[in-house]
Design an enzyme around this catalytic site. Structure first.
Site, mmCIF file in Angstrom:
data_model
loop_
_atom_site.group_PDB
_atom_site.id
_atom_site.type_symbol
_atom_site.label_atom_id
_atom_site.label_comp_id
_atom_site.label_asym_id
_atom_site.label_seq_id
_atom_site.Cartn_x
_atom_site.Cartn_y
_atom_site.Cartn_z
ATOM 1 N N LYS A 36 1.037 -1.212 -0.284
ATOM 2 C CA LYS A 36 0.493 -0.338 0.128
ATOM 3 C C LYS A 36 0.534 0.950 0.239
ATOM 4 C CE LYS A 36 -0.525 0.075 5.233
ATOM 5 N NZ LYS A 36 -1.389 -0.501 6.495
ATOM 6 N N ARG A 131 -7.812 0.499 16.443
ATOM 7 C CA ARG A 131 -7.860 0.917 16.063
ATOM 8 C C ARG A 131 -8.817 0.215 15.283
ATOM 9 N NH1 ARG A 131 -4.045 1.526 10.553
ATOM 10 N NH2 ARG A 131 -4.762 -0.523 10.691
#
Ligand SMILES: *Cc1c(COP(=O)(O)O)cnc(C)c1O
Length: 357
Positions: A36, A131
């Site tokens: 990514k 998260r």
């Protein structure tokens, strides 16, 4: 290399990957190579695969689509927990996804079943970084729901740390993940093959031989692309830090004061910057701005150059120490931190060019 170019050396990516894969293999852990940071660049994925990663991981469906379109047919893991509205694309593009919401898991199951397939899922546990992931006390209920969904195959458990809360992997929190995997096996009566223990911040614990043996996998991006573990951003042994370099061009070079002249309001970004008085300087403008990259995560490779600041389209340098050596039209190269890498790799204004050392 004039213009505005992010170079990515594929041989270095491959060598960095090989180092990380070997270090992890010595502790019985396989590596998912994470692309990514370079927007799912297919050549980068291939370099990682040549070096022995078990799968490719990316956080964006667009990036996975790019990998697939380029013919990368290795197993691909979707790292960002999916949006329910994208369930069909997730099933079409990714072999396995990380998940924490029953409503999304149900949508994935329905999409897979409608295609006559099964989709592999890893259930994420939040070990304290706050998260993604289910809180440990909710895990049994989520697992029970997953095993009842005919379109899904539960592959294992996972956790992610050091991203939102900055929490480091430890023997304790990784031990909890291992314990939860054992509990899940006993509860469900099926093997939990994959325990996906973390990202580049997990490498120090692995290298120290203190990662619980139940952890079978890590997902590694930054240590491969930038050669750093991510707990303290120290260079990671066996890797190089120069695989990715951002190049700009000097477009103005003038003698100017180092402190602005006149009454001051806000700068282009709505801040009120402070200035050190460095006297009169060789003031250089480079054709990179906040539209192209994260200027706070750049570091000139020539240590005579100092970044004074920037705006949408310019980086401002003090080039006094390189007086006579730097000219309009010259290239300036910058080491990139993760925020600079990912913004440059995804900016339409920056060309990404692969090299071989
Ligand atoms: C980005 C990401 C990774 C890779 O992190 P690095 O620090 O680049 O190694 C791993 N897992 C998840 C869930 C991620 O989002």
């Amino acid at each position: 290399m004039p213009g505005r170019v992010l170079t990515v050396d594929l041989d270095t990516v491959e060598a960095n990957t090989r180092a990380v894969v070997e270090q992890c293999a010595a502790h019985g852990i396989t590596v998912v190579g994470v692309t990514k940071g370079l927007a799912g660049h297919p050549e980068v994925a291939r370099a990682m695969l040549r070096a022995g990663v078990a799968a490719i991981g990316d956080s964006r469906l667009e990036n996975i689509r790019r990998l697939r379109a380029a013919g990368v047919d290795a197993p691909v893991m979707l790292l960002r927990v999916p949006s329910r509205s994208h369930a069909a694309d997730v099933v079409d593009l990714a072999d396995v996804s990380l998940n924490a919401e029953v409503a999304v898991l149900r949508a994935l199951s329905d999409a897979a079943a409608a295609r006559g397939r099964t989709h592999d899922v890893i259930v994420m546990v939040d070990l304290g970084d706050l998260r993604e992931g289910v809180w440990p006390d909710q895990l049994p209920a989520v697992l029970d729901a997953v095993v009842g969904m005919t379109g899904l195959r539960l592959r294992g458990l996972g956790a992610n740390l050091t991203c939102f809360g900055g929490v480091l992997p430890t023997e304790q929190n990784m031990g909890l993940l291992a314990e939860l995997a054992g509990d899940a096996e006993r509860r469900l009566g099926v093997p939990v093959d994959v325990v996906s223990g973390g990202n580049s911040s997990a490498l120090p614990l692995i290298a120290a031989g203190r990662m619980p043996t139940r952890i079978t996998q890590v997902r590694i991006g930054e240590a491969i692309l930038l050669g750093r573990e991510t707990g303290e951003r120290r260079p990671w042994p066996g890797t190089r830090q120069d695989a990715c370099v951002l190049h700009g061009e000097v477009i103005e070079l003038q003698r100017k004061p180092s402190v602005p002249v006149g009454p001051r309001g806000q700068d282009a970004m709505g801040h009120r910057p402070e200035f050190d008085d460095r006297g009169t300087v060789d003031h250089a403008l480079v054709n990179l701005g906040t539209v192209d990259t994260d200027l706070g995560a750049l570091c000139p490779l020539d240590d005579r150059l100092v970044i004074l600041g920037g705006s949408s389209d310019y980086v401002v340098l003090d080039a006094t120490a390189a007086h006579g050596d730097l000219h309009v039209g010259d290239e300036v190269a910058f080491a990139v931190g993760y925020a600079a890498l990912v913004t440059a790799a995804t900016s339409p204004y920056v060309e990404v060019r692969t090299t071989r050392r």
